[in-house]
Design an enzyme around this catalytic site. Sequence first.
Site, PDB file in Angstrom:
ATOM      1  N   LYS A 195       2.295  -5.503  -0.004  1.00 43.13           N
ATOM      2  CA  LYS A 195       3.340  -5.543  -0.734  1.00 43.13           C
ATOM      3  C   LYS A 195       4.268  -6.195  -0.279  1.00 43.13           C
ATOM      4  O   LYS A 195       5.375  -5.929   0.749  1.00 43.13           O
ATOM      5  CB  LYS A 195       3.668  -4.510  -1.066  1.00 43.13           C
ATOM      6  CG  LYS A 195       5.367  -3.743  -1.985  1.00 43.13           C
ATOM      7  CD  LYS A 195       5.567  -2.639  -2.768  1.00 43.13           C
ATOM      8  CE  LYS A 195       6.335  -2.300  -3.656  1.00 43.13           C
ATOM      9  NZ  LYS A 195       6.435  -1.130  -3.674  1.00 43.13           N
ATOM     10  N   LYS A 248       0.499  -7.097  -4.524  1.00 39.57           N
ATOM     11  CA  LYS A 248       1.964  -7.143  -5.446  1.00 39.57           C
ATOM     12  C   LYS A 248       2.831  -7.959  -4.512  1.00 39.57           C
ATOM     13  O   LYS A 248       3.316  -7.611  -3.555  1.00 39.57           O
ATOM     14  CB  LYS A 248       1.954  -5.553  -5.564  1.00 39.57           C
ATOM     15  CG  LYS A 248       2.829  -5.263  -6.220  1.00 39.57           C
ATOM     16  CD  LYS A 248       3.071  -3.894  -5.931  1.00 39.57           C
ATOM     17  CE  LYS A 248       4.645  -3.498  -6.595  1.00 39.57           C
ATOM     18  NZ  LYS A 248       5.152  -2.275  -6.549  1.00 39.57           N
TER      19      LYS A 248
HETATM   20  C1  PBG Z   1       7.798   1.836  -5.584  1.00 40.86           C
HETATM   21  C2  PBG Z   1       7.515   0.481  -6.297  1.00 40.86           C
HETATM   22  C3  PBG Z   1       7.871   0.158  -6.553  1.00 40.86           C
HETATM   23  C4  PBG Z   1       7.164  -0.844  -7.523  1.00 40.86           C
HETATM   24  C5  PBG Z   1       5.823  -0.202  -7.584  1.00 40.86           C
HETATM   25  N1  PBG Z   1       6.179   0.927  -6.803  1.00 40.86           N
HETATM   26  C6  PBG Z   1       9.258  -0.579  -6.589  1.00 40.86           C
HETATM   27  C7  PBG Z   1      10.080  -1.948  -5.134  1.00 40.86           C
HETATM   28  O1  PBG Z   1       8.946  -1.622  -4.349  1.00 40.86           O
HETATM   29  O2  PBG Z   1      11.139  -1.476  -5.168  1.00 40.86           O
HETATM   30  C8  PBG Z   1       7.497  -1.431  -8.641  1.00 40.86           C
HETATM   31  C9  PBG Z   1       6.614  -2.331  -9.210  1.00 40.86           C
HETATM   32  C10 PBG Z   1       6.919  -3.404 -10.596  1.00 40.86           C
HETATM   33  O3  PBG Z   1       8.376  -4.670 -10.611  1.00 40.86           O
HETATM   34  O4  PBG Z   1       6.373  -3.998 -11.572  1.00 40.86           O
HETATM   35  N2  PBG Z   1       8.061   3.234  -5.526  1.00 40.86           N
END
Ligand code: PBG
Length: 323
Positions: A195, A248
């Site tokens: 991520k 991601k």
């Molecule tokens: C964290 C989380 C995020 C997203 C999914 N899980 C936000 C982040 O890391 O700031 C982002 C998903 C998206 O942008 O569609 N709980």
Amino acid sequence: MSFPMQRMRRLRRSAGLRSLVQETRLSAQSLVYPLFVCPGWKVKDEIQSMPGNYRWSVDSLVEECKSAHGLGVPAVILFGIPESKDEVGSGAYEAGGIVQRAVRAIKKELPDLLVICDVCLDEYTSHGHCGVIRNGEVDNDATLPLLARTALTQVEAGADIVAPSDMMDGRVGRIRQELDAAGFTGTAILAYSAKYASAFYGPFREAADSAPKFGDRKAYQMDPANQREALREIALDVEEGADIIMVKPALPYLDVIALARRQFDVPLAAYQVSGEFAQIEAAARLGWIDRQRTILETLTSIRRAGADIILTYYAKEMASKLG
Ligand code: PBG
């Protein structure tokens, strides 16, 4: 053998031929629909930067799940917007938390719809970070038990899969241990393994009001410049017990998806995140791109790169078109 014996255009002459030789096919079966759940009754509150996506109260969420499942969406992933936030993100791991209540309500009505729960503290902390703050930093090891408790309460509520997205070291192993100790040895973990600290999460943070109040997430999420590091992250998560791995965002990281596909045998997911969605919606509204074709092309590219599963805000819409 080359031109004129070889003519690549022969197999592109008609829709029938093109379809016959198509290498990548999209189907609703591999799509996961992200949904936001908030307190209240009969709430359907549109997220400004994510047109067509809403914050749903539990009762409306169940209706939306029925409609998505009816169209062929096999799975949803839930994000919670709690009543109130605090320093340690208590709302994430209360047995009566917003997500836990939502899972119970969905599973009661739709036992066959797969419910995935995002495991993270950022939507629940007053400071917006994904873990506990100690001396101005997100403390990895102090966060692990809270993540494990979050996952456990979600599984107790009926979640089919838990999906840690916090990027703390060791969280997959810690969650596995917690679930196993409670007898949930059969519940799968989908790890957000690679991520990235991405600008593409902007609209999500508006939706969940989860932007960090100080600093950024670069001390735990990955540097967009790094590819080898993603493979190390994935290897560690697999070792710790991840059943499914994830990259991601998706479209800016197709190289990472392709490499992960080649190096690991576990199912691979990719998340077409809020900013990827918002870009398409904004350009389409201006009439600058063909919305439908862009959606299809991006999802096809993510599949072609090697993702088995795609988390996308287009899941419901595409399910109705793809079958
Ligand atoms: C964290 C989380 C995020 C997203 C999914 N899980 C936000 C982040 O890391 O700031 C982002 C998903 C998206 O942008 O569609 N709980």
